[in-house]
Design a protein around this motif. Structure first.
Motif, mmCIF file in Angstrom:
data_model
loop_
_atom_site.group_PDB
_atom_site.id
_atom_site.type_symbol
_atom_site.label_atom_id
_atom_site.label_comp_id
_atom_site.label_asym_id
_atom_site.label_seq_id
_atom_site.Cartn_x
_atom_site.Cartn_y
_atom_site.Cartn_z
ATOM 1 N N SER A 171 0.826 -1.212 0.000
ATOM 2 C CA SER A 171 0.000 0.000 0.000
ATOM 3 C C SER A 171 0.866 1.271 0.000
ATOM 4 C CB SER A 171 -0.945 -0.003 1.200
ATOM 5 O OG SER A 171 -0.177 -0.109 2.365
ATOM 6 N N LYS A 172 2.114 1.155 0.496
ATOM 7 C CA LYS A 172 2.984 2.351 0.501
ATOM 8 C C LYS A 172 3.547 2.639 -0.895
ATOM 9 C CE LYS A 172 4.348 2.327 5.294
ATOM 10 N NZ LYS A 172 4.841 1.190 6.074
ATOM 11 N N ASN A 173 3.600 1.601 -1.755
ATOM 12 C CA ASN A 173 4.068 1.808 -3.141
ATOM 13 C C ASN A 173 2.866 2.009 -4.065
ATOM 14 O OD1 ASN A 173 6.670 -0.506 -2.570
ATOM 15 N ND2 ASN A 173 6.978 1.608 -3.220
ATOM 16 N N ASP A 174 1.870 2.755 -3.591
ATOM 17 C CA ASP A 174 0.638 2.902 -4.389
ATOM 18 C C ASP A 174 0.852 3.875 -5.557
ATOM 19 O OD1 ASP A 174 0.799 5.337 -3.189
ATOM 20 O OD2 ASP A 174 -1.011 5.149 -1.990
ATOM 21 N N THR A 175 -0.240 4.176 -6.262
ATOM 22 C CA THR A 175 -0.101 5.011 -7.466
ATOM 23 C C THR A 175 0.407 6.413 -7.116
ATOM 24 O OG1 THR A 175 -1.924 3.745 -8.346
ATOM 25 C CG2 THR A 175 -1.328 5.702 -9.578
ATOM 26 N N ASP A 176 -0.026 6.962 -5.967
ATOM 27 C CA ASP A 176 0.470 8.295 -5.561
ATOM 28 C C ASP A 176 1.992 8.262 -5.444
ATOM 29 O OD1 ASP A 176 -2.005 9.369 -5.423
ATOM 30 O OD2 ASP A 176 -2.254 9.097 -3.247
ATOM 31 N N TYR A 177 2.491 7.210 -4.750
ATOM 32 C CA TYR A 177 3.940 7.078 -4.546
ATOM 33 C C TYR A 177 4.646 6.947 -5.893
ATOM 34 C CZ TYR A 177 8.425 4.846 -3.287
ATOM 35 O OH TYR A 177 9.760 4.505 -3.182
ATOM 36 N N LYS A 206 8.036 11.471 -11.216
ATOM 37 C CA LYS A 206 8.380 12.909 -11.310
ATOM 38 C C LYS A 206 9.800 13.135 -10.789
ATOM 39 C CE LYS A 206 3.986 15.398 -10.780
ATOM 40 N NZ LYS A 206 2.935 14.520 -10.268
ATOM 41 N N THR A 207 10.103 12.467 -9.660
ATOM 42 C CA THR A 207 11.418 12.655 -9.031
ATOM 43 C C THR A 207 12.529 12.219 -9.973
ATOM 44 O OG1 THR A 207 10.416 12.291 -6.879
ATOM 45 C CG2 THR A 207 12.803 12.036 -6.987
ATOM 46 N N VAL A 208 12.386 11.024 -10.553
ATOM 47 C CA VAL A 208 13.442 10.528 -11.445
ATOM 48 C C VAL A 208 13.628 11.482 -12.624
ATOM 49 C CG1 VAL A 208 14.115 8.657 -13.020
ATOM 50 C CG2 VAL A 208 13.128 8.104 -10.784
ATOM 51 N N MET A 268 -3.089 -3.023 -11.791
ATOM 52 C CA MET A 268 -3.884 -1.949 -11.183
ATOM 53 C C MET A 268 -5.085 -1.643 -12.063
ATOM 54 S SD MET A 268 -1.066 1.018 -11.871
ATOM 55 C CE MET A 268 0.391 0.031 -11.727
ATOM 56 N N GLU A 269 -5.831 -0.623 -11.661
ATOM 57 C CA GLU A 269 -7.069 -0.265 -12.366
ATOM 58 C C GLU A 269 -6.786 0.704 -13.528
ATOM 59 O OE1 GLU A 269 -10.135 -1.488 -11.805
ATOM 60 O OE2 GLU A 269 -9.212 -2.817 -10.349
ATOM 61 N N VAL A 270 -7.795 0.834 -14.411
ATOM 62 C CA VAL A 270 -7.661 1.701 -15.586
ATOM 63 C C VAL A 270 -7.289 3.139 -15.166
ATOM 64 C CG1 VAL A 270 -8.930 2.715 -17.537
ATOM 65 C CG2 VAL A 270 -9.276 0.315 -16.951
ATOM 66 N N GLU A 271 -7.937 3.642 -14.092
ATOM 67 C CA GLU A 271 -7.679 5.039 -13.664
ATOM 68 C C GLU A 271 -6.224 5.212 -13.239
ATOM 69 O OE1 GLU A 271 -10.373 3.269 -11.472
ATOM 70 O OE2 GLU A 271 -11.022 3.299 -13.567
ATOM 71 N N ASP A 272 -5.660 4.159 -12.580
ATOM 72 C CA ASP A 272 -4.246 4.259 -12.168
ATOM 73 C C ASP A 272 -3.346 4.351 -13.396
ATOM 74 O OD1 ASP A 272 -4.677 3.839 -9.295
ATOM 75 O OD2 ASP A 272 -5.365 1.866 -9.929
ATOM 76 N N PHE A 273 -3.697 3.569 -14.420
ATOM 77 C CA PHE A 273 -2.891 3.617 -15.645
ATOM 78 C C PHE A 273 -2.967 4.990 -16.305
ATOM 79 C CE2 PHE A 273 -3.171 -1.120 -15.506
ATOM 80 C CZ PHE A 273 -1.812 -1.350 -15.479
ATOM 81 N N SER A 274 -4.167 5.595 -16.257
ATOM 82 C CA SER A 274 -4.278 6.941 -16.848
ATOM 83 C C SER A 274 -3.331 7.905 -16.134
ATOM 84 C CB SER A 274 -5.706 7.484 -16.708
ATOM 85 O OG SER A 274 -6.590 6.605 -17.313
ATOM 86 N N ARG A 275 -3.218 7.733 -14.825
ATOM 87 C CA ARG A 275 -2.331 8.636 -14.076
ATOM 88 C C ARG A 275 -0.862 8.392 -14.453
ATOM 89 N NH1 ARG A 275 -3.366 8.535 -7.921
ATOM 90 N NH2 ARG A 275 -1.768 10.154 -8.070
ATOM 91 N N LEU A 276 -0.486 7.117 -14.601
ATOM 92 C CA LEU A 276 0.902 6.818 -15.006
ATOM 93 C C LEU A 276 1.175 7.367 -16.407
ATOM 94 C CD1 LEU A 276 1.447 3.121 -13.828
ATOM 95 C CD2 LEU A 276 2.166 5.212 -12.685
ATOM 96 N N HIS A 277 0.165 7.260 -17.263
ATOM 97 C CA HIS A 277 0.312 7.775 -18.625
ATOM 98 C C HIS A 277 0.555 9.280 -18.585
ATOM 99 C CE1 HIS A 277 -1.428 9.262 -22.513
ATOM 100 N NE2 HIS A 277 -0.498 8.451 -22.921
ATOM 101 N N ASP A 278 -0.190 9.976 -17.711
ATOM 102 C CA ASP A 278 -0.017 11.429 -17.591
ATOM 103 C C ASP A 278 1.393 11.803 -17.123
ATOM 104 O OD1 ASP A 278 -2.566 11.719 -18.429
ATOM 105 O OD2 ASP A 278 -3.440 12.103 -16.440
ATOM 106 N N GLU A 279 2.026 10.876 -16.387
ATOM 107 C CA GLU A 279 3.404 11.152 -15.913
ATOM 108 C C GLU A 279 4.444 10.819 -16.976
ATOM 109 O OE1 GLU A 279 3.963 12.814 -13.333
ATOM 110 O OE2 GLU A 279 2.006 12.646 -12.361
ATOM 111 N N LYS A 280 3.978 10.397 -18.151
ATOM 112 C CA LYS A 280 4.859 10.122 -19.295
ATOM 113 C C LYS A 280 5.748 8.899 -19.093
ATOM 114 C CE LYS A 280 4.803 14.700 -21.336
ATOM 115 N NZ LYS A 280 3.361 14.615 -21.304
#
Ligand code: SAM
Ligand code: SF4
Length: 467
Positions: free
Chosen positions: A140-146, A152-154, A175-187
């Motif tokens: 849970s600590k390595n979740d999508t927010d993390y 971004k940090t890298v 993970m779920e579709v919404e999590d993937f959308s967030r990863l996609h937004d981070e490029k």
């Protein structure tokens, strides 16, 4: 099409075992399949089963030679290099073959802070790396927010006022579709996840009930969710040693066919991890269905013939000699100078537990030097991804062979940068000689003036040039 409307059960276990339950194929049958493979259009499941059931050294040699030809025809002498960053080894699953399993008390646990991720990134940049794979246990600590913050940090780290990570791929739990959308937004570039074994019965044995990973179907459908979430490039794989390798290869081809049917594009990469000894992981000490070196080489060659345009990745689980050999028969991407314990690049005394024991401990410089000797151009290129040549667009370009036009020059540009900025004098000298030779042999002569202009710009100090 929504996921729930789609056939999620695209692996028909009985059908795949049935294809393998056949008499040994004749030389005539094998030759017919190999002739088909040389057309560079891939192979059907039935054809792949013929090659997987072929016996005898003579037949294996023929398969290897055909794969060597296909590899050279599509990729030329070019090899992509990357490094993994393990951001954490804490895991809520109990996979019986992995050191990170939650019941393993024999390793020290750690989740990197953003500061530590920054330091790891700096260490890799100082060696000359440009492509990074972020990877960790499920927790849970390595979740999508993390993960979004980690990405971004890298990307934010700059070394020598000039070097930065140009592409991040991630290998994370489903993970779920919404999590993937967030990863996609981070490029992110490619999303990678291995099915481990595609055999649902064996899967249950290695992934104990009560853990998130016990859900075979949720893992099997993860690439569909990734693509629905906007991820263009996905990487599939099976962990070789858990089940019959021939079944796993057929199932990976089925998986690729399923993605092609549903999204018009198959996987960007296929990984071929082989089970390695890992502390506190019983099924890594007594490997259930060990794949011999000979069978391993053969399966890499067969995948190259079946999926000619799909990148194939080999990690430091394999020895230096196995990796040096397999780049000739199918492998197109390789990790270099890897550490599998969180924090180990920046702190060499790091005591956190590693995921498995490494079989190839060569540094990036040592690997590059060896590849030059073998006539290979090491590539740290990220041009396609950054020019939007991803997913279906990449495959549409790759299939008629056009990608060669971009890939070799781009690889040469990143190689020239590496030689100028990081290489030892002897590596630099032989690397430049190899570039000269490559350009002399290059068949797209009309591009030479532009390539030479860019090389001059790089020598004057300009960086990150790509077509
Ligand atoms: N936790 C995520 C997951 O399981 O997908 C991602 C990270 S996990 C560390 C990455 C992969 O390592 C797993 O998918 C598995 O195939 C592989 N692996 C685990 N134990 C291994 C071992 N002993 N030898 C080789 N590969 C192993
Ligand atoms: Fe956790 Fe992945 Fe290891 Fe399984 S393979 S224990 S999910 S880190």
């Amino acid at each position: 099409m929504e996921l729930k409307e789609r056939n999620t059960n695209f692996i028909d276990r009985n059908k795949l075992y049935f294809l393998l339950d056949r008499k040994t194929p004749s030389t005539l049958e094998i030759d017919a399949v190999l002739n088909e493979a040389l057309k560079l259009k891939g192979l059907t499941l039935q054809d792949v089963a013929v090659l997987l059931c072929a016996e005898g050294k003579e037949n294996t040699d023929k398969i290897m030679q055909a794969a060597k030809w296909v590899k050279q025809e599509i990729y030329g002498k070019r090899l992509v290099l990357f490094a993994p960053i393990y951001t954490g080894n804490v895991c809520c699953n109990n996979c019986t073959y992995c050191s990170f399993r939650k019941d393993n008390r024999l390793i020290e646990r750690k989740i990197l802070t953003m500061d530590e991720i920054r330091q790891e990134t700096s260490s890799l940049l100082r060696q000359g790396h440009k492509r990074v794979l972020l990877i960790c246990g499920e927790n849970s600590k390595n979740d999508t927010d993390y993960m979004c913050e980690a990405i971004k940090t890298v990307y934010s780290v700059k070394e020598n006022g000039r070097d930065y990570v140009r592409r991040i791929n991630v290998e994370l739990a489903p993970m779920e579709v919404e999590d993937f959308s967030r990863l996609h937004d981070e490029k992110i570039g490619t999303y990678v996840c291995f099915q481990e074994t595609y055999d649902p019965e064996l899967y249950t044995r290695f992934h104990p009930a009560g853990t998130p990973k016990a859900d075979y179907e949720y893992r099997l459908t993860v690439m569909d969710r990734a693509m629905l979430g906007g991820i263009n490039d996905v990487g599939i794989g099976a962990l070789f040693g858990l089940g019959d390798y021939r079944f796993e290869v057929l199932a990976m081809i089925e998986h690729a066919n399923h993605l092609e049917r549903c999204f018009g594009v198959g996987p960007h990469t296929v990984s071929v991890p082989r089970l390695e000894p890992a502390i506190g992981a019983p099924d890594s000490e007594n490997i259930p269905m060990k794949v011999s070196d000979e069978d391993f080489k053969k399966l890499v060659a067969i995948i190259r013939l079946a999926l000619p345009y799909t990148g194939m990745i080999l990690s430091t689980r394999e020895s230096a000699s196995m990796r040096n050999e397999l780049i000739n028969y199918g492998i197109s991407q390789i990790s270099a100078g890897s550490k599998t314990n969180p924090g180990a690049y920046s702190d060499t005394n790091q005591s956190s537990g590693s995921q498995f024991s490494l079989s190839d401990e060569r540094s990036l410089e040592e690997m590059i030097s060896t590849f030059i000797d073998g006539g290979y151009i090491p590539s740290l290129c990220t041009g396609c991804y950054r020019n939007g040549r991803v997913g279906k667009d990449f495959m549409d370009l790759a299939k008629p062979g056009l990608i060669k036009k971009y890939c070799l020059p781009n690889a040469i540009f990143t190689f020239e940068e590496y030689l100028n900025d990081f290489a030892s004098a002897s590596t630099k000298e032989k690397g430049k000689r190899l570039i000269k030779q490559m350009l002399e042999d290059y068949d797209q002569k009309q591009l030479l003036p532009n390539i030479e202009k860019n090389l001059t710009e790089i020598d004057k100090g300009q960086r990150d040039i790509y077509f």
